[in-house]
Motif scaffolding. Sequence first.
Motif, PDB file in Angstrom:
ATOM      1  N   GLU A   1      -0.939  -4.838   8.923  1.00 43.43           N
ATOM      2  CA  GLU A   1      -0.404  -4.517   7.593  1.00 43.43           C
ATOM      3  C   GLU A   1       0.501  -5.513   7.091  1.00 43.43           C
ATOM      4  OE1 GLU A   1       2.172  -1.961  10.099  1.00 43.43           O
ATOM      5  OE2 GLU A   1       0.046  -2.483   9.992  1.00 43.43           O
TER       6      GLU A   1
ATOM      7  N   SER B   1       5.685  -6.013   0.884  1.00 44.51           N
ATOM      8  CA  SER B   1       5.344  -5.098   1.861  1.00 44.51           C
ATOM      9  C   SER B   1       6.560  -3.805   1.607  1.00 44.51           C
ATOM     10  CB  SER B   1       5.703  -5.394   3.133  1.00 44.51           C
ATOM     11  OG  SER B   1       4.634  -6.309   3.325  1.00 44.51           O
TER      12      SER B   1
ATOM     13  N   GLY C   1       3.670   0.844   3.424  1.00 42.63           N
ATOM     14  CA  GLY C   1       2.449   0.329   2.448  1.00 42.63           C
ATOM     15  C   GLY C   1       2.695  -1.019   1.682  1.00 42.63           C
ATOM     16  N   VAL C   2       1.669  -1.300   0.981  1.00 39.84           N
ATOM     17  CA  VAL C   2       1.641  -2.715   0.182  1.00 39.84           C
ATOM     18  C   VAL C   2       1.825  -2.676  -1.140  1.00 39.84           C
ATOM     19  CG1 VAL C   2       0.427  -4.851  -0.252  1.00 39.84           C
ATOM     20  CG2 VAL C   2       0.055  -3.852   1.659  1.00 39.84           C
TER      21      VAL C   2
ATOM     22  N   VAL D   1      -5.529  -0.050  -1.310  1.00 37.15           N
ATOM     23  CA  VAL D   1      -4.805  -1.059  -0.857  1.00 37.15           C
ATOM     24  C   VAL D   1      -5.325  -2.559  -1.626  1.00 37.15           C
ATOM     25  CG1 VAL D   1      -3.908  -2.730   0.953  1.00 37.15           C
ATOM     26  CG2 VAL D   1      -4.186  -0.296   1.468  1.00 37.15           C
TER      27      VAL D   1
END
Length: 513
Positions: free
Chosen positions: A110, A280, A303-304, A381
């Motif tokens: 990620e 990010s 998460g993004v 995502v």
Amino acid sequence: MADTLSDAVKNRAANLMANENMPWDKAKAQAQAEQQTATEQPADDQGDEVRRPKLWNVADMERPRPIQWLARHRVPRGAITVLVGDEGIGKSLLWVWLASKITTGQAAPEFGIKAGKPGHVVLFLAENGFTDMDLPRMEAAGVDTNYVHPYCTDADGSGTPPLDLFAVNDIMHADYTPSLIVADPWLDMVPSDLSVKDGQQAKRALRPWRELAVKTNAGVLLVCHTNRTDSANVRDKYGATAELRKTARMTLFAQIDEESERLTIGPEKSNVVARGVPASEFTIHGVPKDGFEDDVPVLEFAGVSEKTAADLVVEKWEADRPEQTTRRTAAQKWLESYLTAHGPSKRQDVISAAAEHEYSPKTLLRSLKKLDGTSKDLPVVPRQTLWSLPGQDTSDSRDSQDTDPEQDPISLEGVPTDPTVTDLHKRNVPTAQSGQSGQSGHPQKHRVPTANLTTAETVLDYISPDVALSAKAVAQGVPGVDPETVLSHLDTLLLRGLVMRDLKGNYLRKAAA
């Protein structure tokens, strides 16, 4: 004479006194001798011939090679990366989080980190206490401290000098090659006789860091604070490190996203990554530790974001402008009307629709909260968010402007279609200027009896086969239909070949073939 000694010689002499029990005069003399030796230019393989620049043929030089990443699109190897952010938001926890992956060989896809062998981390730390802050954080985050090497004078982590020739020599002659080198904060590592506000002096301060990055192929992360400048331009917030931004290959900007209340870190300026890379997101939580009354903070990937670092700076600047009060009231009414008409909608769709009215994302978010609306993350995502009013059903997360095939007001029968609007633009579409628009006259429309037939027909009837109209003219000119709905139908008509665009981007109705 002592007053003329450089900081590098003074630091080396102090280390010799502390570690070798040398008297000051002897330590000073040895430090000066070492510096003289270190600054002499090395001879090349031609014996005593001194290396000097020359004209090269490109064919004789090293071949091109792709950029190597410690963390893809975040921290390049063999180059300087600057991490800048406000004080106290937790940005220093990022290098701890990175060290937890690097020293254990764990992947963090990620954040662009691949799995591999454990790597070494060299630390130049001057802000926090090492034994009561940095070390506990590393242990709580799962860092393998066997691969961590602070550069300092004393066993408690204090006495970190600027990066000088002696430090570079020590790192280059260590029995390991570092993967990550951190300076936190970087300004504390700058020699006192240099002012980084001056471009030339800033480059001198950066030179040893850049050379160390190249020689070790490590990612060099320099942590810096922003200033207190109130500006929507992120460049204004670098303050004393503005010159550093110009020189670094990559800069990461850390800030708190007030919408998600998460720490967001993303590329702000880069020579190796295209613009628009989303930030990010991280959360900070406490981990209990034996012997500590308070939990130790640890960073966790969350998460993004759908926003870039620059987007967040603008949002934060606009959030509390006094002149926005009246606009917020208007934005609240607009948002309520939009969500009532369209139902639960993706945040980005709402922002795009509000662009014509110049409502900022932060103003819209505040309006949503005033309306007691909800902001729901979709399981995709990059992260997307669904906005809705109280009582609206958000179980169906489709784009609110999607149309069911059975309710499509215009049949596809006998009409050429294209897979995407982008593909349609790439093709050799007939235009009015090219003289290939076909026969004149009103086009033959293909209709099916549905309840939604009127709006699409109204939009199509408004567009002339002879007079080109801009998208704005069409959106504002169709009677009885709000502009956003008009533009939605306009895209559909274009996609299905019932309207076309001329060379200036204006719209015409296609004549019947």
